[in-house]
Design a protein around this motif. Sequence first.
Motif, PDB file in Angstrom:
ATOM      1  N   ARG A   1       0.827  -1.205   0.000  1.00  0.00           N
ATOM      2  CA  ARG A   1       0.000   0.000   0.000  1.00  0.00           C
ATOM      3  C   ARG A   1       0.863   1.258   0.000  1.00  0.00           C
ATOM      4  O   ARG A   1       0.554   2.237  -0.693  1.00  0.00           O
ATOM      5  N   ILE A   2       1.949   1.228   0.757  1.00  0.00           N
ATOM      6  CA  ILE A   2       2.842   2.388   0.813  1.00  0.00           C
ATOM      7  C   ILE A   2       3.440   2.678  -0.562  1.00  0.00           C
ATOM      8  O   ILE A   2       3.436   3.824  -1.026  1.00  0.00           O
ATOM      9  N   TYR A   3       3.925   1.634  -1.240  1.00  0.00           N
ATOM     10  CA  TYR A   3       4.582   1.845  -2.530  1.00  0.00           C
ATOM     11  C   TYR A   3       3.585   2.172  -3.635  1.00  0.00           C
ATOM     12  O   TYR A   3       3.893   2.938  -4.550  1.00  0.00           O
ATOM     13  N   ILE A   4       2.395   1.614  -3.558  1.00  0.00           N
ATOM     14  CA  ILE A   4       1.349   2.001  -4.511  1.00  0.00           C
ATOM     15  C   ILE A   4       1.043   3.485  -4.327  1.00  0.00           C
ATOM     16  O   ILE A   4       0.877   4.238  -5.304  1.00  0.00           O
ATOM     17  N   GLY A   5       0.989   3.924  -3.073  1.00  0.00           N
ATOM     18  CA  GLY A   5       0.766   5.341  -2.795  1.00  0.00           C
ATOM     19  C   GLY A   5       1.859   6.217  -3.380  1.00  0.00           C
ATOM     20  O   GLY A   5       1.580   7.277  -3.969  1.00  0.00           O
ATOM     21  N   HIS A   6       3.118   5.774  -3.260  1.00  0.00           N
ATOM     22  CA  HIS A   6       4.241   6.519  -3.847  1.00  0.00           C
ATOM     23  C   HIS A   6       4.085   6.636  -5.364  1.00  0.00           C
ATOM     24  O   HIS A   6       4.283   7.718  -5.943  1.00  0.00           O
ATOM     25  N   LEU A   7       3.761   5.513  -6.007  1.00  0.00           N
ATOM     26  CA  LEU A   7       3.611   5.529  -7.467  1.00  0.00           C
ATOM     27  C   LEU A   7       2.477   6.456  -7.896  1.00  0.00           C
ATOM     28  O   LEU A   7       2.618   7.207  -8.867  1.00  0.00           O
ATOM     29  N   ARG A   8       1.372   6.397  -7.185  1.00  0.00           N
ATOM     30  CA  ARG A   8       0.234   7.247  -7.559  1.00  0.00           C
ATOM     31  C   ARG A   8       0.580   8.728  -7.426  1.00  0.00           C
ATOM     32  O   ARG A   8       0.184   9.544  -8.264  1.00  0.00           O
ATOM     33  N   LYS A   9       1.332   9.078  -6.403  1.00  0.00           N
ATOM     34  CA  LYS A   9       1.724  10.482  -6.231  1.00  0.00           C
ATOM     35  C   LYS A   9       2.592  10.957  -7.393  1.00  0.00           C
ATOM     36  O   LYS A   9       2.543  12.126  -7.792  1.00  0.00           O
ATOM     37  N   LYS A  10       3.401  10.044  -7.944  1.00  0.00           N
ATOM     38  CA  LYS A  10       4.322  10.414  -9.016  1.00  0.00           C
ATOM     39  C   LYS A  10       3.704  10.317 -10.408  1.00  0.00           C
ATOM     40  O   LYS A  10       4.167  10.976 -11.336  1.00  0.00           O
ATOM     41  N   LEU A  11       2.643   9.496 -10.548  1.00  0.00           N
ATOM     42  CA  LEU A  11       2.090   9.233 -11.878  1.00  0.00           C
ATOM     43  C   LEU A  11       0.699   9.822 -12.103  1.00  0.00           C
ATOM     44  O   LEU A  11       0.322  10.076 -13.246  1.00  0.00           O
ATOM     45  N   GLU A  12      -0.058   9.991 -11.046  1.00  0.00           N
ATOM     46  CA  GLU A  12      -1.462  10.371 -11.205  1.00  0.00           C
ATOM     47  C   GLU A  12      -1.662  11.876 -10.990  1.00  0.00           C
ATOM     48  O   GLU A  12      -1.089  12.459 -10.079  1.00  0.00           O
ATOM     49  N   GLU A  13      -2.490  12.474 -11.840  1.00  0.00           N
ATOM     50  CA  GLU A  13      -2.864  13.873 -11.628  1.00  0.00           C
ATOM     51  C   GLU A  13      -3.629  14.016 -10.322  1.00  0.00           C
ATOM     52  O   GLU A  13      -3.426  14.956  -9.561  1.00  0.00           O
ATOM     53  N   ASP A  14      -4.531  13.069 -10.070  1.00  0.00           N
ATOM     54  CA  ASP A  14      -5.296  13.034  -8.830  1.00  0.00           C
ATOM     55  C   ASP A  14      -5.178  11.621  -8.251  1.00  0.00           C
ATOM     56  O   ASP A  14      -5.862  10.699  -8.712  1.00  0.00           O
ATOM     57  N   PRO A  15      -4.275  11.414  -7.275  1.00  0.00           N
ATOM     58  CA  PRO A  15      -4.060  10.074  -6.726  1.00  0.00           C
ATOM     59  C   PRO A  15      -5.313   9.415  -6.169  1.00  0.00           C
ATOM     60  O   PRO A  15      -5.380   8.185  -6.072  1.00  0.00           O
ATOM     61  N   THR A  16      -6.323  10.210  -5.811  1.00  0.00           N
ATOM     62  CA  THR A  16      -7.562   9.630  -5.274  1.00  0.00           C
ATOM     63  C   THR A  16      -8.478   9.123  -6.393  1.00  0.00           C
ATOM     64  O   THR A  16      -9.436   8.406  -6.126  1.00  0.00           O
TER      65      THR A  16
END
Length: 234
Positions: free
Chosen positions: A200-215
């Motif tokens: 979950r932590i690393y998925i969160g890291h990836l989303r912050k770097k790749l997604e315009e809106d991580p949510t």
Amino acid sequence: MTIHSGGGARILIIDDEPQIRKLLKVTLQAHRFDIHEAEAGEAGIYQASIVHPDLIVLDLGLPDMSGMDVLRRIREWSSVPIIVLTAKEREEDKIAALDGGADDYVTKPFGMGELLARIRVALRHVASSVQEPVLRFGPLVIDLAQRLVELDGSRVKLTPTEYDLLKTLATNAGKVMTQRQLLQQVWGGHHYESDSHYLRIYIGHLRKKLEEDPTRPRFIETEPGIGYRFLSQD
């Protein structure tokens, strides 16, 4: 993938409910797939061995043997894509099937549009199984040879673990990857549910770097209680 009479892939349906088999047969034939059927596990295994289907739709609830046993038996000698049909509340069945070698699942009652989409993704994944050195998903480009990631033309800096996790998800685009599969492939060794917080932590890291809106992710989708699916950007 072999193209057979009717212009489509050969699909084997293993399900004991005549109404389900009829619905699947009529709909899939209308989309130019070549359909074969079995109403029990042993018959399904036999059909798979002589028909050599391009994809199998497998119900986990069969009269003569467990659908999981059918999955294991077929996986002993074949890597054919298998989509399992599961009961709505049986989350543990979905995880066990994916860990056991299924490529995807569809929950009963299911919409034919959803199943057709899953079938196309699974067949496309097989057709492109000769690994390309560069993966492209809309604005996201992953260069496997150079271990480089670009988003909208700009380099994305990832840690080695973040890159390995992204690579594992992206090379299985469209497929559900369970938490256990991801932990084993990225971190190695034996992992358990208690280790899922790393994921979950690393998925969160990836989303912050790749997604315009991580949510509201456009690349990495959460399959609640099961794992994650990398969206193929079709």
